[in-house]
Enzyme design. Structure first.
Site, mmCIF file in Angstrom:
data_model
loop_
_atom_site.group_PDB
_atom_site.id
_atom_site.type_symbol
_atom_site.label_atom_id
_atom_site.label_comp_id
_atom_site.label_asym_id
_atom_site.label_seq_id
_atom_site.Cartn_x
_atom_site.Cartn_y
_atom_site.Cartn_z
ATOM 1 N N LYS A 78 79.814 8.475 41.401
ATOM 2 C CA LYS A 78 79.157 7.213 41.733
ATOM 3 C C LYS A 78 79.473 6.867 43.184
ATOM 4 O O LYS A 78 80.614 6.993 43.628
ATOM 5 C CB LYS A 78 79.649 6.115 40.796
ATOM 6 C CG LYS A 78 78.962 4.765 40.970
ATOM 7 C CD LYS A 78 79.476 3.769 39.936
ATOM 8 C CE LYS A 78 78.786 2.428 40.033
ATOM 9 N NZ LYS A 78 79.257 1.486 38.986
ATOM 10 N N SER A 153 75.790 -0.622 36.094
ATOM 11 C CA SER A 153 75.433 -0.246 37.458
ATOM 12 C C SER A 153 75.551 1.254 37.741
ATOM 13 O O SER A 153 75.083 1.735 38.776
ATOM 14 C CB SER A 153 76.320 -1.000 38.465
ATOM 15 O OG SER A 153 77.680 -0.651 38.327
ATOM 16 N N SER A 177 79.434 -1.204 33.020
ATOM 17 C CA SER A 177 78.651 -0.378 33.940
ATOM 18 C C SER A 177 78.757 1.118 33.718
ATOM 19 O O SER A 177 78.022 1.881 34.332
ATOM 20 C CB SER A 177 79.031 -0.692 35.390
ATOM 21 O OG SER A 177 78.576 -1.966 35.760
#
EC number: 6.3.5.7
Length: 490
Positions: A78, A153, A177
């Site tokens: 990420k 996210s 997330s």
């Protein structure tokens, strides 16, 4: 089986036996990124040259008889995790060209374990969002239906794993997330206990809630990743100085006795909750029945402060974010607005242009909650609710080993459906954010497909630092649950 279909566990076995090479596996996945990511938008940065160099080095190590836990395994990160020499944007214009000079501890541990990093994945800007529509660069689409969001996210990481563009990935979880996009994309996502994995080098959103964790194809793969990234780190003051177990031992003895002796609680506050999709509720009940058939005793428990969780979270998290993001002012690094009249004007214009709408919304919310005259009314009360939520979980875990719930109230929604309705977006975190406030582990495991062909996940929560029970139950569900997602038809 095609190379891109290999799990982490399967790829590791074939690499060490010499049946496949890391270079071939990495090339295959880079080709899939090149073919499919224009449609999916899972990646912000692809480091093909660096990945192939690392894969070649891994093959040479294997040829010499060396071994390491993730030797030659292609992974994605990420883009909230610092990577030395590779830009880290946080999906924000304000950090569009920021290149760190060091690796996050979790990244260092992956590299020391022999992993090959193929790239950095898309996210909601600074981790603020539930759909990966809030990126400054592009939105990410769900591999199962390109008209739907992948969740957020960590939507880029979940989409990349689901689309078989990497063997596994790292995400971060502040209020769901990792778990929510894993559920929406039909993969496994683990939020470890707070303090289990070092946060050093992760760009902070809400420091008391953030945690790094794996997104993988299988529960065993998640355990293998946890064996590498967990452990005490003196660079992180929130890192817990506790012994690290071998997480793969969670599955020992499963074939002989299933999950006999385990007790699972279902919070009565979650049953029939307003906004819970009937298909999600039905899938949840079916998954609970699978666990019962494996020997789990399912009981009723209570989390009485559930109704206050969303409100408390959306005071606490933005408050911490407003402080953490105050450092981005255009002075030392990151985007700087030109043509400003003076220093104060540069501050204002840089932050106004550099941050997206959702980030600015949360900064404003947090600044207001922390302001003189409102601190006790908002932040103080929210902190007390957090303490009550922690006590609720402690009391519930006196009666059971794990707690079961849906991951999200609905399957993945359509792109743009909730973009102008932040309250609906926030309420979508109702099942996940309490685990962050309590600091406990949470696992999302695929348990069904909706009638429209979208994955649905089950959430399994455990006592703090008891990832073993969570992984064991998730493994049992994975082995016996019918109708699990396969490979998206890209």
């Amino acid at each position: 089986m095609e190379l891109h279909e290999l799990t982490l566990e399967g790829a590791r076995a074939l690499l060490l036996s010499g049946e496949i090479s890391s270079k071939d596996l990495t090339t295959c996945l880079l080709d899939r990124i090149k073919t499919h990511d224009a449609d999916l938008g899972a990646f912000i940065t692809v480091d093909a040259a660096g990945a192939l160099e690392a894969a070649t080095a891994a093959d040479e190590r294997i040829a010499r008889g060396e071994d390491a836990p993730l030797l030659g395994i292609p992974l994605a990160l990420k883009d909230l995790l610092c990577t030395s020499g590779v830009r880290t944007t946080c999906a924000s214009k304000i950090l569009e060209n920021f290149v760190p000079t060091y690796d996050a501890t979790a990244v260092t541990l992956l590299k020391q374990a022999g992993a090959v990093i193929v790239g950095k994945t898309n996210l909601d800007e600074f981790g603020m969002g539930s759909s990966t529509e809030n990126s400054a660069f592009h939105l990410t689409r769900n591999p199962w239906n390109l008209d739907h969001v992948p969740g957020g996210s960590s939507g880029g990481s979940a989409a990349a794993v689901a689309a078989r563009m990497c063997t596994a990935a790292l995400g971060t979880d502040t209020g769901g997330s990792i778990r929510q996009p894993a559920s929406h994309c039909g993969v496994v996502g683990l939020k470890p206990s707070y303090g289990r994995v070092s946060r050093f080098g992760m760009v902070a959103y809400a420091s008391s809630l953030d945690q790094i964790g794996p997104i993988t194809r299988t529960v065993k793969d998640a355990a293998l990743m946890m064996n590498v990234i967990s452990g005490h780190d003196p660079k992180d003051s929130t890192s817990a100085a506790i012994d690290k177990p071998d997480f793969t031992q969670a599955f020992a003895g499963f074939d002989a006795k299933g999950l006999a002796g385990m007790k699972a609680g279902i919070p009565r506050e979650y049953i029939g909750m307003k906004g819970l999709d009937p298909e999600v509720e039905r899938s949840f009940k079916n998954a609970c029945k699978v666990l019962e058939d494996l020997g789990v005793e399912v009981i009723d428990v209570s989390l009485p402060h559930t109704n206050f969780a969303v409100a408390a979270y959306y005071v606490l998290a933005p408050s911490e974010a407003s402080a953490n993001l105050s450092r981005y002012d255009g002075v030392k690094y990151g985007f700087r607005q030109t043509g400003c009249d003076d220093l104060m004007d540069m501050y204002k214009q840089t932050r106004s242009s550099g941050f997206g709408p959702e980030v600015k919304r949360r900064i404003i919310m947090g600044t207001y909650a922390l302001s003189a005259g409102y601190y006790d009314e908002y932040y103080g009360r929210a902190s007390r609710v957090r303490t009550l939520i922690m006590a609720d979980f402690s009391k519930a875990f006196d009666q059971c080993d794990i707690i079961l719930s849906p991951v999200a109230p609905t399957p993945a929604f359509k792109i743009g459906e909730n973009v102008d309705d932040p309250l609906t977006m926030y309420l979508g975190d109702i099942f996940t954010l309490s685990a962050n406030m309590a600091g406990i582990p949470g696992l999302s495991v695929p348990c069904a497909m909706s009638t429209t062909g979208l994955p649905i996940g089950l959430q399994i929560l455990g006592r703090r630092f008891d990832e073993m029970s969570v992984l064991k139950a998730g493994y049992g569900l994975e082995q016996r649950c019918p109708g699990l997602p396969g490979l998206p038809n890209l």
